[in-house]
Design a protein around this motif. Structure first.
Motif, PDB file in Angstrom:
ATOM      1  N   ILE A 111     -14.458 -29.419 -32.501  1.00 55.17           N
ATOM      2  CA  ILE A 111     -13.702 -28.345 -33.163  1.00 55.17           C
ATOM      3  C   ILE A 111     -13.008 -27.470 -32.120  1.00 55.17           C
ATOM      4  CG2 ILE A 111     -13.929 -26.218 -34.525  1.00 55.17           C
ATOM      5  CD1 ILE A 111     -16.208 -27.661 -36.061  1.00 55.17           C
ATOM      6  N   SER A 112     -13.727 -27.122 -31.054  1.00 56.81           N
ATOM      7  CA  SER A 112     -13.165 -26.250 -30.017  1.00 56.81           C
ATOM      8  C   SER A 112     -11.952 -26.872 -29.345  1.00 56.81           C
ATOM      9  CB  SER A 112     -14.230 -25.935 -28.963  1.00 56.81           C
ATOM     10  OG  SER A 112     -15.276 -25.173 -29.523  1.00 56.81           O
ATOM     11  N   PHE A 113     -11.999 -28.178 -29.101  1.00 53.80           N
ATOM     12  CA  PHE A 113     -10.915 -28.834 -28.382  1.00 53.80           C
ATOM     13  C   PHE A 113      -9.759 -29.258 -29.292  1.00 53.80           C
ATOM     14  CE2 PHE A 113     -14.100 -29.449 -25.005  1.00 53.80           C
ATOM     15  CZ  PHE A 113     -13.347 -29.009 -23.931  1.00 53.80           C
ATOM     16  N   HIS A 114      -9.940 -29.140 -30.606  1.00 58.93           N
ATOM     17  CA  HIS A 114      -8.883 -29.538 -31.543  1.00 58.93           C
ATOM     18  C   HIS A 114      -8.567 -28.408 -32.522  1.00 58.93           C
ATOM     19  CE1 HIS A 114     -10.506 -33.390 -30.067  1.00 58.93           C
ATOM     20  NE2 HIS A 114      -9.277 -33.827 -30.220  1.00 58.93           N
ATOM     21  N   ILE A 115      -8.707 -27.176 -32.041  1.00 62.95           N
ATOM     22  CA  ILE A 115      -8.606 -26.019 -32.926  1.00 62.95           C
ATOM     23  C   ILE A 115      -7.210 -25.862 -33.535  1.00 62.95           C
ATOM     24  CG2 ILE A 115      -8.007 -24.379 -31.096  1.00 62.95           C
ATOM     25  CD1 ILE A 115     -10.358 -23.787 -34.115  1.00 62.95           C
ATOM     26  N   THR A 116      -6.184 -26.446 -32.922  1.00 62.07           N
ATOM     27  CA  THR A 116      -4.828 -26.328 -33.475  1.00 62.07           C
ATOM     28  C   THR A 116      -4.420 -27.538 -34.311  1.00 62.07           C
ATOM     29  OG1 THR A 116      -3.825 -27.285 -31.480  1.00 62.07           O
ATOM     30  CG2 THR A 116      -4.082 -24.887 -31.544  1.00 62.07           C
ATOM     31  N   ASP A 117      -5.280 -28.521 -34.400  1.00 60.31           N
ATOM     32  CA  ASP A 117      -4.962 -29.741 -35.155  1.00 60.31           C
ATOM     33  C   ASP A 117      -5.586 -29.650 -36.542  1.00 60.31           C
ATOM     34  OD1 ASP A 117      -4.706 -32.351 -36.185  1.00 60.31           O
ATOM     35  OD2 ASP A 117      -4.773 -33.219 -34.172  1.00 60.31           O
ATOM     36  N   LEU A 118      -4.810 -29.215 -37.523  1.00 62.78           N
ATOM     37  CA  LEU A 118      -5.338 -28.981 -38.865  1.00 62.78           C
ATOM     38  C   LEU A 118      -5.882 -30.252 -39.506  1.00 62.78           C
ATOM     39  CD1 LEU A 118      -2.660 -26.480 -40.262  1.00 62.78           C
ATOM     40  CD2 LEU A 118      -4.823 -25.998 -39.099  1.00 62.78           C
ATOM     41  N   GLU A 119      -5.257 -31.374 -39.230  1.00 62.55           N
ATOM     42  CA  GLU A 119      -5.712 -32.635 -39.822  1.00 62.55           C
ATOM     43  C   GLU A 119      -7.105 -33.002 -39.320  1.00 62.55           C
ATOM     44  OE1 GLU A 119      -4.524 -37.389 -39.983  1.00 62.55           O
ATOM     45  OE2 GLU A 119      -3.073 -35.916 -39.225  1.00 62.55           O
ATOM     46  N   LYS A 120      -7.323 -32.864 -38.012  1.00 67.13           N
ATOM     47  CA  LYS A 120      -8.617 -33.231 -37.436  1.00 67.13           C
ATOM     48  C   LYS A 120      -9.701 -32.212 -37.765  1.00 67.13           C
ATOM     49  CE  LYS A 120      -6.916 -36.106 -33.669  1.00 67.13           C
ATOM     50  NZ  LYS A 120      -6.827 -36.309 -32.212  1.00 67.13           N
ATOM     51  N   LEU A 121      -9.311 -31.031 -38.232  1.00 66.95           N
ATOM     52  CA  LEU A 121     -10.300 -30.029 -38.618  1.00 66.95           C
ATOM     53  C   LEU A 121     -10.539 -30.000 -40.124  1.00 66.95           C
ATOM     54  CD1 LEU A 121      -9.720 -26.938 -36.309  1.00 66.95           C
ATOM     55  CD2 LEU A 121     -11.213 -28.908 -36.008  1.00 66.95           C
ATOM     56  N   SER A 122     -10.007 -30.966 -40.820  1.00 66.64           N
ATOM     57  CA  SER A 122     -10.278 -31.046 -42.259  1.00 66.64           C
ATOM     58  C   SER A 122     -11.698 -31.550 -42.474  1.00 66.64           C
ATOM     59  CB  SER A 122      -9.278 -31.981 -42.944  1.00 66.64           C
ATOM     60  OG  SER A 122      -9.480 -33.318 -42.515  1.00 66.64           O
ATOM     61  N   VAL A 123     -12.305 -31.133 -43.562  1.00 67.11           N
ATOM     62  CA  VAL A 123     -13.679 -31.555 -43.870  1.00 67.11           C
ATOM     63  C   VAL A 123     -13.750 -33.065 -44.019  1.00 67.11           C
ATOM     64  CG1 VAL A 123     -15.510 -31.448 -45.603  1.00 67.11           C
ATOM     65  CG2 VAL A 123     -14.336 -29.353 -44.900  1.00 67.11           C
ATOM     66  N   SER A 124     -12.757 -33.659 -44.628  1.00 68.84           N
ATOM     67  CA  SER A 124     -12.771 -35.113 -44.830  1.00 68.84           C
ATOM     68  C   SER A 124     -12.735 -35.859 -43.492  1.00 68.84           C
ATOM     69  CB  SER A 124     -11.588 -35.539 -45.703  1.00 68.84           C
ATOM     70  OG  SER A 124     -10.365 -35.165 -45.106  1.00 68.84           O
ATOM     71  N   TYR A 125     -11.898 -35.384 -42.570  1.00 71.95           N
ATOM     72  CA  TYR A 125     -11.800 -36.044 -41.265  1.00 71.95           C
ATOM     73  C   TYR A 125     -13.098 -35.886 -40.481  1.00 71.95           C
ATOM     74  CZ  TYR A 125      -9.939 -37.407 -36.693  1.00 71.95           C
ATOM     75  OH  TYR A 125      -9.727 -38.053 -35.490  1.00 71.95           O
TER      76      TYR A 125
END
Length: 283
Positions: A183-197
């Protein structure tokens, strides 16, 4: 004399007595003590430095060095362009922007050594020695070599901050530590921070994810992500001159008004208040 590039600047300076320098930069400055000793001061706190000391501070932060023994410094100043790929770059440096966000979100900028782990410090020293050699050489390849070496420097810095960040936590589920890092390293990537992903990639049932996160973090997933984004937004407001709208869009907010509302909701102060207070403090 500075070695200037559109994405960084390298300078060697020697002092018997510290004096203010021109340190205009978008983000932060890495300081490597080549020789000498004394004290580093940040916000009325002092910490001793010696040869091979390595420090990282935002250039807007109020700091100074009380020189005890004549000291030679290597300064590396990063700019925003460092993380933007140029037309002829073989490496996409924008992918390293997450490292900058991680540093902004988790580094406390307190006085003292940046790296405590002996192995990490030895590696960082070796990388900085390469930068020093290329600073002295300054031939047609030097800028490219320095820029690529700085990629590795940032990686070591992030690893050290990551160790400190997780050192105070004792997760019963090791998978959760990996999730927090992701989460910390992908904080700007909304797709990768989705619950499904996240559920799919960390093998957590999607219907159970919210409860799993709350049980391990003691707060809701949405709140954790929002507070981390706001922490980075706060650092950008304090330590850079970036427009509020640009900060908001880079961090996944709808616009600057949305970011400002969230900051007031979670921390009780607005973005312009944060930036204004810091400017007053630096006077």
């Amino acid at each position: 004399m500075d070695f200037l590039h559109d994405s960084f600047a390298v300078e060697i300076a020697e002092y018997d007595e510290w004096r203010e320098r021109s340190r205009k930069s978008n983000f932060f400055e890495l300081v490597y003590v080549l020789n000498g000793s004394g004290y580093q001061g940040v916000n009325h706190m002092q910490y001793p430095y010696t040869q091979n000391g390595i420090f990282l501070l935002p250039t807007a932060k109020c700091h100074y060095y009380k020189v005890k023994e004549r000291t030679r410094f290597l300064f590396v100043r990063f700019t925003g362009n460092y993380f933007m790929p140029g037309p002829h770059d073989a490496v996409d440096y924008s992918s390293w922007f997450s490292r900058l966000n991680f540093i902004f979100g988790h580094h406390d900028y307190h006085p003292g050594e940046l790296v405590e782990d002996p192995a990490d410090k030895a590696q960082l020293k070796s990388l900085l020695d390469i930068i020093l050699q290329e600073y002295k050489r300054q031939d047609i390849c030097s800028a490219f070599i320095i820029q690529n070496t700085l990629v590795a420097v940032l990686a070591v810095i992030c690893r050290n901050i990551q160790k400190k960040k997780l050192g105070s936590h004792r997760f019963t589920d090791s998978r959760f530590a990996d999730l927090i890092n992701f989460i910390s390293f992908h904080i700007t990537d909304l797709e990768k921070l989705s619950v499904s992903y996240l559920s799919q990639n960390f093998h957590i049932a999607e219907t159970y994810f919210s409860e799993y996160f709350r049980r391990n973090a003691n707060e809701r997933f949405q709140d954790y992500v929002m507070k981390l984004r706001l922490k980075i937004a706060e650092s950008r407001a304090i330590y850079t001159d970036a427009a509020m709208q640009d900060i908001a869009l880079e961090l996944g907010f709808t616009d600057s008004s949305h970011m400002n509302r969230m900051m007031k909701k979670y921390y009780g102060k607005g973005m312009r208040e944060i930036r204004g207070a810091n400017k007053m403090a630096d006077r």
